[in-house]
Design a protein around this motif. Structure first.
Motif, PDB file in Angstrom:
ATOM      1  N   THR A  48       1.467  -3.013  -6.229  1.00  0.00           N
ATOM      2  CA  THR A  48       0.001  -2.949  -6.216  1.00  0.00           C
ATOM      3  C   THR A  48      -0.532  -1.569  -5.838  1.00  0.00           C
ATOM      4  OG1 THR A  48      -0.044  -3.823  -3.950  1.00  0.00           O
ATOM      5  CG2 THR A  48      -0.221  -5.417  -5.751  1.00  0.00           C
ATOM      6  N   GLY A  49       0.333  -0.562  -5.867  1.00  0.00           N
ATOM      7  CA  GLY A  49      -0.107   0.828  -5.731  1.00  0.00           C
ATOM      8  C   GLY A  49      -0.288   1.359  -4.327  1.00  0.00           C
ATOM      9  N   ARG A  50       0.091   0.591  -3.319  1.00  0.00           N
ATOM     10  CA  ARG A  50      -0.205   0.997  -1.942  1.00  0.00           C
ATOM     11  C   ARG A  50       0.584   2.224  -1.478  1.00  0.00           C
ATOM     12  NH1 ARG A  50      -3.676  -2.168   0.770  1.00  0.00           N
ATOM     13  NH2 ARG A  50      -4.173  -4.192  -0.162  1.00  0.00           N
ATOM     14  N   LEU A  51       1.797   2.402  -1.973  1.00  0.00           N
ATOM     15  CA  LEU A  51       2.559   3.596  -1.585  1.00  0.00           C
ATOM     16  C   LEU A  51       1.892   4.859  -2.119  1.00  0.00           C
ATOM     17  CD1 LEU A  51       4.962   5.078  -0.376  1.00  0.00           C
ATOM     18  CD2 LEU A  51       6.286   4.483  -2.415  1.00  0.00           C
ATOM     19  N   LEU A  52       1.454   4.841  -3.351  1.00  0.00           N
ATOM     20  CA  LEU A  52       0.812   6.015  -3.944  1.00  0.00           C
ATOM     21  C   LEU A  52      -0.478   6.391  -3.213  1.00  0.00           C
ATOM     22  CD1 LEU A  52       1.233   5.502  -7.802  1.00  0.00           C
ATOM     23  CD2 LEU A  52       2.309   7.258  -6.377  1.00  0.00           C
ATOM     24  N   LEU A  53      -1.140   5.415  -2.641  1.00  0.00           N
ATOM     25  CA  LEU A  53      -2.381   5.712  -1.917  1.00  0.00           C
ATOM     26  C   LEU A  53      -2.153   6.689  -0.767  1.00  0.00           C
ATOM     27  CD1 LEU A  53      -4.258   2.290  -1.631  1.00  0.00           C
ATOM     28  CD2 LEU A  53      -5.029   4.333  -2.865  1.00  0.00           C
ATOM     29  N   ARG A  54      -0.945   6.719  -0.208  1.00  0.00           N
ATOM     30  CA  ARG A  54      -0.684   7.562   0.956  1.00  0.00           C
ATOM     31  C   ARG A  54      -0.832   9.048   0.658  1.00  0.00           C
ATOM     32  NH1 ARG A  54       1.210   2.893   2.374  1.00  0.00           N
ATOM     33  NH2 ARG A  54       1.717   2.414   4.547  1.00  0.00           N
ATOM     34  N   GLY A  55      -0.630   9.446  -0.581  1.00  0.00           N
ATOM     35  CA  GLY A  55      -0.777  10.857  -0.914  1.00  0.00           C
ATOM     36  C   GLY A  55      -1.827  11.094  -1.974  1.00  0.00           C
ATOM     37  N   ALA A  56      -2.708  10.113  -2.150  1.00  0.00           N
ATOM     38  CA  ALA A  56      -3.665  10.169  -3.258  1.00  0.00           C
ATOM     39  C   ALA A  56      -4.649  11.332  -3.155  1.00  0.00           C
ATOM     40  CB  ALA A  56      -4.421   8.845  -3.359  1.00  0.00           C
ATOM     41  N   GLU A  57      -5.047  11.662  -1.934  1.00  0.00           N
ATOM     42  CA  GLU A  57      -6.012  12.757  -1.781  1.00  0.00           C
ATOM     43  C   GLU A  57      -5.363  14.107  -2.076  1.00  0.00           C
ATOM     44  OE1 GLU A  57      -9.105  12.244  -1.422  1.00  0.00           O
ATOM     45  OE2 GLU A  57      -9.023  10.092  -0.996  1.00  0.00           O
ATOM     46  N   GLU A  58      -4.038  14.197  -1.845  1.00  0.00           N
ATOM     47  CA  GLU A  58      -3.338  15.471  -2.042  1.00  0.00           C
ATOM     48  C   GLU A  58      -2.957  15.713  -3.501  1.00  0.00           C
ATOM     49  OE1 GLU A  58       0.096  15.974   0.649  1.00  0.00           O
ATOM     50  OE2 GLU A  58      -0.609  14.143   1.600  1.00  0.00           O
ATOM     51  N   ALA A  59      -2.393  14.699  -4.120  1.00  0.00           N
ATOM     52  CA  ALA A  59      -1.726  14.865  -5.409  1.00  0.00           C
ATOM     53  C   ALA A  59      -2.675  15.292  -6.531  1.00  0.00           C
ATOM     54  CB  ALA A  59      -1.022  13.574  -5.800  1.00  0.00           C
ATOM     55  N   LYS A  60      -2.097  15.962  -7.492  1.00  0.00           N
ATOM     56  CA  LYS A  60      -2.846  16.363  -8.683  1.00  0.00           C
ATOM     57  C   LYS A  60      -3.028  15.172  -9.612  1.00  0.00           C
ATOM     58  CE  LYS A  60      -2.403  19.477 -12.683  1.00  0.00           C
ATOM     59  NZ  LYS A  60      -1.523  20.507 -13.302  1.00  0.00           N
ATOM     60  N   ARG A  61      -1.966  14.370  -9.735  1.00  0.00           N
ATOM     61  CA  ARG A  61      -1.987  13.219 -10.637  1.00  0.00           C
ATOM     62  C   ARG A  61      -1.031  12.165 -10.110  1.00  0.00           C
ATOM     63  NH1 ARG A  61       1.219  12.909 -15.989  1.00  0.00           N
ATOM     64  NH2 ARG A  61       0.375  11.094 -17.101  1.00  0.00           N
ATOM     65  N   LEU A  62      -1.440  10.910 -10.173  1.00  0.00           N
ATOM     66  CA  LEU A  62      -0.634   9.796  -9.694  1.00  0.00           C
ATOM     67  C   LEU A  62      -0.447   8.798 -10.823  1.00  0.00           C
ATOM     68  CD1 LEU A  62      -2.895   9.584  -6.617  1.00  0.00           C
ATOM     69  CD2 LEU A  62      -0.438   9.911  -6.333  1.00  0.00           C
ATOM     70  N   VAL A  63       0.804   8.447 -11.062  1.00  0.00           N
ATOM     71  CA  VAL A  63       1.112   7.499 -12.135  1.00  0.00           C
ATOM     72  C   VAL A  63       2.018   6.408 -11.580  1.00  0.00           C
ATOM     73  CG1 VAL A  63       2.116   7.182 -14.427  1.00  0.00           C
ATOM     74  CG2 VAL A  63       0.941   9.320 -13.868  1.00  0.00           C
ATOM     75  N   HIS A  82     -10.904   2.601  -4.295  1.00  0.00           N
ATOM     76  CA  HIS A  82     -10.838   3.815  -3.479  1.00  0.00           C
ATOM     77  C   HIS A  82     -11.404   5.043  -4.208  1.00  0.00           C
ATOM     78  CE1 HIS A  82      -7.938   1.343  -1.170  1.00  0.00           C
ATOM     79  NE2 HIS A  82      -8.323   2.082  -0.161  1.00  0.00           N
ATOM     80  N   GLU A  83     -12.045   4.803  -5.346  1.00  0.00           N
ATOM     81  CA  GLU A  83     -12.674   5.871  -6.137  1.00  0.00           C
ATOM     82  C   GLU A  83     -11.665   6.948  -6.538  1.00  0.00           C
ATOM     83  OE1 GLU A  83     -16.077   7.235  -3.955  1.00  0.00           O
ATOM     84  OE2 GLU A  83     -17.135   5.329  -4.185  1.00  0.00           O
ATOM     85  N   LEU A  84     -10.484   6.493  -6.949  1.00  0.00           N
ATOM     86  CA  LEU A  84      -9.422   7.416  -7.351  1.00  0.00           C
ATOM     87  C   LEU A  84      -8.969   7.184  -8.795  1.00  0.00           C
ATOM     88  CD1 LEU A  84      -7.344   7.178  -4.061  1.00  0.00           C
ATOM     89  CD2 LEU A  84      -8.444   9.256  -4.907  1.00  0.00           C
ATOM     90  N   SER A  85      -9.760   6.481  -9.559  1.00  0.00           N
ATOM     91  CA  SER A  85      -9.384   6.168 -10.937  1.00  0.00           C
ATOM     92  C   SER A  85      -9.204   7.423 -11.780  1.00  0.00           C
ATOM     93  CB  SER A  85     -10.444   5.267 -11.590  1.00  0.00           C
ATOM     94  OG  SER A  85     -10.544   4.045 -10.897  1.00  0.00           O
TER      95      SER A  85
END
Length: 219
Positions: A48-63, A82-85
């Motif tokens: 459900t994407g919770r691990l990726l959320l930990r670095g979402a503000e830093e990363a350039k792109r999350l897949v 989280h307004e990260l779409s």
């Protein structure tokens, strides 16, 4: 299991990702991988994407990719909330056949996935393909110490109860029916697949391993 079977377990896996013990592992894994600033990050078996959320503000792109279409839908909703779409993408895909070009990502994560595959080497080989030169893989896998008995003992020592205990015991049960690794076995597997700088960190009191490695650079 196929994607449809996982579809029915979205609520369970999301709740499992929010347990104290798995949240601690995710925090450790994020810390171990360092900064995600300006990196393109892939999570193989994203749930459900919770691990990726930990670095979402830093990363350039999350897949994120997952075999379950319902897990993918939950991840999309999670990142929308989280307004990260705008910097994320989630797709239904098989870990052994990732729909990305060679050398696309700086970092590939995989927790509670590779050990489930009939042959984990196939999934790790595919991760190697999509990593950029000197890119990193970071995995969570059960160690050879993992079993129903050792997980129950660990849970008792730590005062883990209720759903958190149930989730831990279910994970241990699946582990004993799939693949568990010693540090030496995982090192040998990664070396054979052209990874270097292999490091292991014990978590869950040694019942599981976080492993990081770098893709070997072409000479």
């Amino acid at each position: 299991m196929n994607g449809e079977e996982f579809d029915e377990l979205v609520s369970f896996f999301d709740a499992m990702a929010r347990t104290t013990w798995l949240k601690e592992i995710h925090d450790t894994l994020k810390e171990t991988t360092g900064s995600w600033v300006d990196k393109e990050v892939l999570d193989v078996g994203c749930g459900t994407g919770r691990l990726l959320l930990r670095g979402a503000e830093e990363a350039k792109r999350l897949v994120g990719v997952d075999l379950s279409s319902e897990m993918v839908k939950a991840s999309i909703q999670q990142f929308f909330y989280h307004e990260l779409s705008g910097k994320s993408e989630f797709v239904v895909a098989d870990a052994e056949d990732l729909p990305f070009k060679d050398e696309t990502f700086d970092l590939a994560l995989s927790t509670c996935v590779m050990f489930l595959l009939p042959d984990p080497a196939n999934g790790i080989r595919e991760v190697n393909r999509i990593l950029k030169q000197d890119g990193m893989i970071a995995m969570l896998n059960p160690s050879e110490k993992m079993s129903q008995e050792t997980a129950a003992s660990y849970g008792k020592e730590r005062g883990i109860s209720g759903f958190e205990r149930t989730a831990l015991l279910k994970w241990s049960n699946v582990s004993t029916r799939r693949h568990r690794y010693t540090e030496d076995e995982m090192t040998a597997l990664l070396q054979n697949l052209r990874f270097t700088e292999i490091k292991h960190k014990e978590v869950l009191g040694g019942l599981a391993l976080i492993t990081t490695a770098k893709k070997e650079q072409n000479s």
